[in-house]
Design a protein around this motif. Sequence first.
Motif, PDB file in Angstrom:
ATOM      1  N   LYS A 225       0.846  -1.193   0.000  1.00  0.00           N
ATOM      2  CA  LYS A 225       0.000   0.000   0.000  1.00  0.00           C
ATOM      3  C   LYS A 225       0.883   1.245   0.000  1.00  0.00           C
ATOM      4  O   LYS A 225       1.873   1.310   0.716  1.00  0.00           O
ATOM      5  N   ALA A 226       0.494   2.241  -0.785  1.00  0.00           N
ATOM      6  CA  ALA A 226       1.288   3.468  -0.886  1.00  0.00           C
ATOM      7  C   ALA A 226       0.527   4.644  -0.292  1.00  0.00           C
ATOM      8  O   ALA A 226      -0.722   4.695  -0.344  1.00  0.00           O
ATOM      9  N   TYR A 227       1.291   5.602   0.237  1.00  0.00           N
ATOM     10  CA  TYR A 227       0.711   6.752   0.922  1.00  0.00           C
ATOM     11  C   TYR A 227       1.431   8.030   0.492  1.00  0.00           C
ATOM     12  O   TYR A 227       2.655   8.049   0.332  1.00  0.00           O
ATOM     13  N   HIS A 228       0.658   9.074   0.321  1.00  0.00           N
ATOM     14  CA  HIS A 228       1.163  10.393  -0.020  1.00  0.00           C
ATOM     15  C   HIS A 228       1.107  11.244   1.252  1.00  0.00           C
ATOM     16  O   HIS A 228       0.042  11.386   1.868  1.00  0.00           O
ATOM     17  N   ILE A 229       2.232  11.789   1.664  1.00  0.00           N
ATOM     18  CA  ILE A 229       2.312  12.622   2.869  1.00  0.00           C
ATOM     19  C   ILE A 229       2.711  14.018   2.426  1.00  0.00           C
ATOM     20  O   ILE A 229       3.738  14.184   1.750  1.00  0.00           O
ATOM     21  N   TYR A 230       1.939  15.018   2.781  1.00  0.00           N
ATOM     22  CA  TYR A 230       2.135  16.348   2.197  1.00  0.00           C
ATOM     23  C   TYR A 230       1.688  17.448   3.152  1.00  0.00           C
ATOM     24  O   TYR A 230       0.842  17.247   4.033  1.00  0.00           O
ATOM     25  N   SER A 231       2.268  18.635   2.953  1.00  0.00           N
ATOM     26  CA  SER A 231       1.898  19.805   3.753  1.00  0.00           C
ATOM     27  C   SER A 231       0.616  20.409   3.192  1.00  0.00           C
ATOM     28  O   SER A 231       0.536  20.724   2.001  1.00  0.00           O
ATOM     29  N   ALA A 232      -0.360  20.593   4.048  1.00  0.00           N
ATOM     30  CA  ALA A 232      -1.665  21.143   3.668  1.00  0.00           C
ATOM     31  C   ALA A 232      -1.991  22.334   4.571  1.00  0.00           C
ATOM     32  O   ALA A 232      -1.186  22.715   5.429  1.00  0.00           O
ATOM     33  N   GLU A 233      -3.163  22.910   4.345  1.00  0.00           N
ATOM     34  CA  GLU A 233      -3.656  23.987   5.211  1.00  0.00           C
ATOM     35  C   GLU A 233      -2.621  25.101   5.382  1.00  0.00           C
ATOM     36  O   GLU A 233      -2.242  25.452   6.494  1.00  0.00           O
ATOM     37  N   GLU A 234      -2.165  25.665   4.267  1.00  0.00           N
ATOM     38  CA  GLU A 234      -1.164  26.742   4.285  1.00  0.00           C
ATOM     39  C   GLU A 234       0.125  26.305   4.995  1.00  0.00           C
ATOM     40  O   GLU A 234       0.765  27.075   5.700  1.00  0.00           O
ATOM     41  N   ASN A 235       0.500  25.029   4.808  1.00  0.00           N
ATOM     42  CA  ASN A 235       1.705  24.439   5.421  1.00  0.00           C
ATOM     43  C   ASN A 235       1.595  24.312   6.937  1.00  0.00           C
ATOM     44  O   ASN A 235       2.608  24.119   7.621  1.00  0.00           O
ATOM     45  N   LEU A 236       0.401  24.374   7.461  1.00  0.00           N
ATOM     46  CA  LEU A 236       0.221  24.289   8.915  1.00  0.00           C
ATOM     47  C   LEU A 236      -0.021  22.865   9.393  1.00  0.00           C
ATOM     48  O   LEU A 236       0.200  22.549  10.567  1.00  0.00           O
ATOM     49  N   THR A 237      -0.457  21.975   8.494  1.00  0.00           N
ATOM     50  CA  THR A 237      -0.847  20.627   8.884  1.00  0.00           C
ATOM     51  C   THR A 237      -0.344  19.635   7.842  1.00  0.00           C
ATOM     52  O   THR A 237      -0.391  19.916   6.643  1.00  0.00           O
ATOM     53  N   LEU A 238       0.139  18.487   8.299  1.00  0.00           N
ATOM     54  CA  LEU A 238       0.495  17.413   7.380  1.00  0.00           C
ATOM     55  C   LEU A 238      -0.700  16.494   7.173  1.00  0.00           C
ATOM     56  O   LEU A 238      -1.447  16.219   8.122  1.00  0.00           O
ATOM     57  N   ASN A 239      -0.889  16.043   5.940  1.00  0.00           N
ATOM     58  CA  ASN A 239      -1.882  15.028   5.641  1.00  0.00           C
ATOM     59  C   ASN A 239      -1.180  13.747   5.223  1.00  0.00           C
ATOM     60  O   ASN A 239      -0.155  13.789   4.524  1.00  0.00           O
ATOM     61  N   LEU A 240      -1.726  12.615   5.627  1.00  0.00           N
ATOM     62  CA  LEU A 240      -1.271  11.315   5.172  1.00  0.00           C
ATOM     63  C   LEU A 240      -2.453  10.661   4.481  1.00  0.00           C
ATOM     64  O   LEU A 240      -3.483  10.397   5.109  1.00  0.00           O
ATOM     65  N   ALA A 241      -2.332  10.448   3.157  1.00  0.00           N
ATOM     66  CA  ALA A 241      -3.455   9.968   2.360  1.00  0.00           C
ATOM     67  C   ALA A 241      -3.114   8.660   1.661  1.00  0.00           C
ATOM     68  O   ALA A 241      -2.037   8.520   1.072  1.00  0.00           O
ATOM     69  N   GLU A 242      -4.030   7.707   1.715  1.00  0.00           N
ATOM     70  CA  GLU A 242      -3.844   6.411   1.076  1.00  0.00           C
ATOM     71  C   GLU A 242      -4.087   6.534  -0.427  1.00  0.00           C
ATOM     72  O   GLU A 242      -5.057   7.163  -0.867  1.00  0.00           O
ATOM     73  N   LEU A 243      -3.182   5.933  -1.218  1.00  0.00           N
ATOM     74  CA  LEU A 243      -3.334   5.917  -2.669  1.00  0.00           C
ATOM     75  C   LEU A 243      -4.049   4.646  -3.120  1.00  0.00           C
ATOM     76  O   LEU A 243      -4.044   3.630  -2.428  1.00  0.00           O
TER      77      LEU A 243
END
Length: 380
Positions: A225-243
């Motif tokens: 399983k692969a996951y995309h981890i990225y800065s969101a919310e004006e770089n205030l919060t990290l998201n970890l999303a399943e692909l």
Amino acid sequence: MTRKSFLWLGLWLCCLTAGVKAQQLERISPGQEWPDNKGEHINAHGGGLLFDEGKYYWYGENRPARGFTTEVGVEVYSSTDLMNWTDEGVALAVSEEAGSPIERGCIMERPKVVRNPKTGKYVMLFHLELKGQGYAAARVGFAESDSPTGPFRFIRSLRPNAGVWPADFSRKDIREAKALKEEDYKEWWTPTWREAVTKGLLLARDVPGGQMSRDMTVFVDDDGKAYHIYSAEENLTLNLAELTDDYLDYTGKYVRIAPGGQNEAPTIFKRDGTYWLITSGCTGWAPNEARMFKAESLWGPWEQLPSPFVGKDADKSFHTQGTYIFKVEGTDDGYVFMADRWNPRSLKNSRHVWLPLEFKADGTPVLRWVDSWSPREQFD
């Protein structure tokens, strides 16, 4: 000087240059110029590594000597020993078509490539900003190739998980987040504003069109399983999303990490069943003190720990910003932290800093500065 003497001098210089280019490196020297097979400093910044069929592939931003926009694309290098790298050319080139999302003059950052075990395709994700829009677009780009060296075919760009709320948000959480209005929090950085961000002020704003996606990485777990981890919310919060299984879209399952914590440059690895995440703060091109988190599940909870850097200049992360963590093939415990030492006056000449990770008795990662090191000696 006679013509004959001039020709001999030219031949001697060519041979000398060829000898320099062919010189084999025996050690990695963090922060120093890192020549490729042509004798040129490796131009693969914000990069990531892929091991495939006996070779390592290093993908990164081909940065200009002056300026900040992307004029070439994503460069790829190959190596069998992690020290000597062959320039394989441009893996994903900018487009010459006006209006293309990857038109020359856009901004393509932090490319990561993974091979999909089901399709056999090589999939690239990268942070994309549209030409002429600065950093307002905050999108992720997807590209695909039949070969690790490309050429990669650009598929599309988007903001992740449009219309979807985080997996750990209850109906009550969603109602509370929807009730928050940006006009009620015009002054940032106040305690009440921070509380609102944590509860979903900016998250709710972006749900209809998808979450912002800037600094990023991709992680493939043991089950594929692969996951995309990225800065969101004006770089205030990290998201970890399943692909999805083909790594080209999202399943709709994602969580927020450290809401309001202002983290970027995520790097992640798994060791002995524990997930470790090393990030940086948001101070532009200037270095800052790294942050570290750990969890027993990718879905959290994530516990924040002190920076893994120790020693002189640890408070500036050795003047670097992380970009990727990889495990050396064939080793039991050989992990390497990849980072950039940014040079905003000439991003092309920013230096690469690769350091071996050490571990305390309790498994906590540690990063110490070394002037030079050999993967062969380090991980024997």
